[in-house]
Design an enzyme around this catalytic site. Structure first.
Site, PDB file in Angstrom:
ATOM      1  N   ASP A   1      -0.306   5.105   0.822  1.00 29.64           N
ATOM      2  CA  ASP A   1      -0.640   6.133   1.817  1.00 29.64           C
ATOM      3  C   ASP A   1      -0.681   5.538   3.220  1.00 29.64           C
ATOM      4  OD1 ASP A   1      -1.032   8.372   0.008  1.00 29.64           O
ATOM      5  OD2 ASP A   1      -2.713   7.201  -0.765  1.00 29.64           O
TER       6      ASP A   1
ATOM      7  N   ASP B   1       0.876  -1.171   0.000  1.00 29.26           N
ATOM      8  CA  ASP B   1       0.000   0.000   0.000  1.00 29.26           C
ATOM      9  C   ASP B   1       0.920   1.229   0.000  1.00 29.26           C
ATOM     10  OD1 ASP B   1      -2.250   1.751   0.524  1.00 29.26           O
ATOM     11  OD2 ASP B   1      -1.552   1.814   2.611  1.00 29.26           O
TER      12      ASP B   1
HETATM   13  C1  XBP Z   1      -5.554   6.012   0.416  1.00 25.86           C
HETATM   14  C2  XBP Z   1      -6.703   6.880   0.189  1.00 25.86           C
HETATM   15  C3  XBP Z   1      -6.639   7.910  -0.835  1.00 25.86           C
HETATM   16  C4  XBP Z   1      -5.867   9.146  -0.462  1.00 25.86           C
HETATM   17  C5  XBP Z   1      -6.205  10.243  -1.445  1.00 25.86           C
HETATM   18  O1  XBP Z   1      -5.994   4.778   0.981  1.00 25.86           O
HETATM   19  O2  XBP Z   1      -7.719   6.716   0.814  1.00 25.86           O
HETATM   20  O3  XBP Z   1      -7.938   8.324  -1.074  1.00 25.86           O
HETATM   21  O4  XBP Z   1      -6.231   9.577   0.828  1.00 25.86           O
HETATM   22  O5  XBP Z   1      -5.959   9.859  -2.748  1.00 25.86           O
HETATM   23  P1  XBP Z   1      -5.116   3.460   0.941  1.00 25.86           P
HETATM   24  P2  XBP Z   1      -6.783  10.449  -3.998  1.00 25.86           P
HETATM   25  O6  XBP Z   1      -3.816   3.800   1.599  1.00 25.86           O
HETATM   26  O7  XBP Z   1      -5.886   2.463   1.758  1.00 25.86           O
HETATM   27  O8  XBP Z   1      -4.949   3.025  -0.487  1.00 25.86           O
HETATM   28  O9  XBP Z   1      -7.256  11.803  -3.651  1.00 25.86           O
HETATM   29  O10 XBP Z   1      -5.785  10.432  -5.131  1.00 25.86           O
HETATM   30  O11 XBP Z   1      -7.944   9.515  -4.251  1.00 25.86           O
HETATM   31 MG    MG Z   2      -3.018   3.103   3.451  1.00 25.45          MG
END
Ligand code: XBP
Ligand code: MG
Length: 252
Positions: A11, A9
């Site tokens: 973020d 993953d």
């Molecule tokens: C990541 C997210 C994304 C980011 C924003 O979740 O939820 O929505 O916060 O990205 P994970 P965008 O780590 O579970 O994949 O604005 O580009 O959608």
């Molecule tokens: Mg995440």
């Protein structure tokens, strides 16, 4: 089955991007469009219940701004706002704004040296991933990952398993030959339902999430001289998350 690939993953897992990255970029986009929306640190924690930036904005309006009357073309506005948000976010990354979390660089180098295949499975926008890798890891770091599964490539975002399933299909690998890294409840629901053993490294927003089913839950990947805190599971006698620990978890 032999371990062949690691799936990450982005973020919250590779880097702490949410509070001082995505959140700041959303607010900059709202200001640009003259909206009085402001997502403070605490509110953003609640909004993280929904993955995907466009989905998160709609969730905010429906649940936290009952005073706001969306126009019939609201979905178009959300797309425009999201485009602006991505511009602000990648701009922030281009100044080297968000470093990799502890142990990430070391583990990726170790995995590459050992010939393991690498992939990414995230709900965020593809250019957010490539810009983060380029500015916070290495100029060519996008090439280290044979698959970057991101954003709207599958319609159902995490906690749906689709993004991991898509990545596995691209790699032509069964889930049993892989190991995943996540930071959140939505993330681990996604990876576990794709059949992947998963390690969780928590962060400020996810420490109180339900991680049942995780192979282990740690504070971070750590470094040899900086052992991570073990919240659940065992580091198998290793000082930090290295390939020996991952192979032991994979074999459990
Ligand atoms: C990541 C997210 C994304 C980011 C924003 O979740 O939820 O929505 O916060 O990205 P994970 P965008 O780590 O579970 O994949 O604005 O580009 O959608
Ligand atoms: Mg995440």
């Amino acid at each position: 089955m032999k371990l062949q690939a690691l799936l990450f993953d982005v973020d919250g897992t590779l880097a702490d991007t949410e509070r001082d990255g995505h959140r700041v970029a959303f607010n900059a986009a709202f200001r640009e469009y003259g909206l009085d929306w402001n997502w403070d640190v605490a509110l953003y924690g609640k909004l993280l219940a929904v993955t995907g930036g466009k989905e998160r904005m709609k969730y905010y309006v429906t649940n936290f701004r009952t005073d706001y009357v969306p126009a019939p073309d609201f979905s178009d506005l959300v797309v425009e706002l999201h485009r602006a948000k991505t511009r602000h976010y990648t701009e922030l990354l281009s100044h080297g704004g968000i470093p990799m979390r502890s142990g990430v660089k070391r583990l990726l180098h170790e995995a590459r040296a050992a010939g393991l295949r690498l992939a990414i499975a995230t709900t965020t926008t593809p250019e957010n991933v490539t810009e983060l890798l380029r500015h916070s890891l290495a100029e060519d770091a996008s090439d280290w990952f044979e698959v970057i599964a991101a954003g709207d490539i599958v319609p159902a975002k995490k906690p749906a398993p689709d993004i991991y399933i898509w990545a596995l299909q691209q790699m032509k690998l069964p889930a049993q030959a892989c190991f995943a890294f996540e930071d959140s409840e939505n993330g681990i629901r996604s990876s576990l339902n794709a059949g992947l053993k998963t390690l969780v490294t928590i962060n400020d927003y996810t420490g109180d999430h339900d991680f049942s089913g995780a192979t282990a839950v740690l504070s971070d990947l750590g470094e040899p001289e900086h052992t991570p805190q073990v919240i659940h599971g065992s580091l198998h006698g290793e000082p930090c998350v290295n390939l020996a620990a991952i192979r032991a978890w994979h074999a459990e």
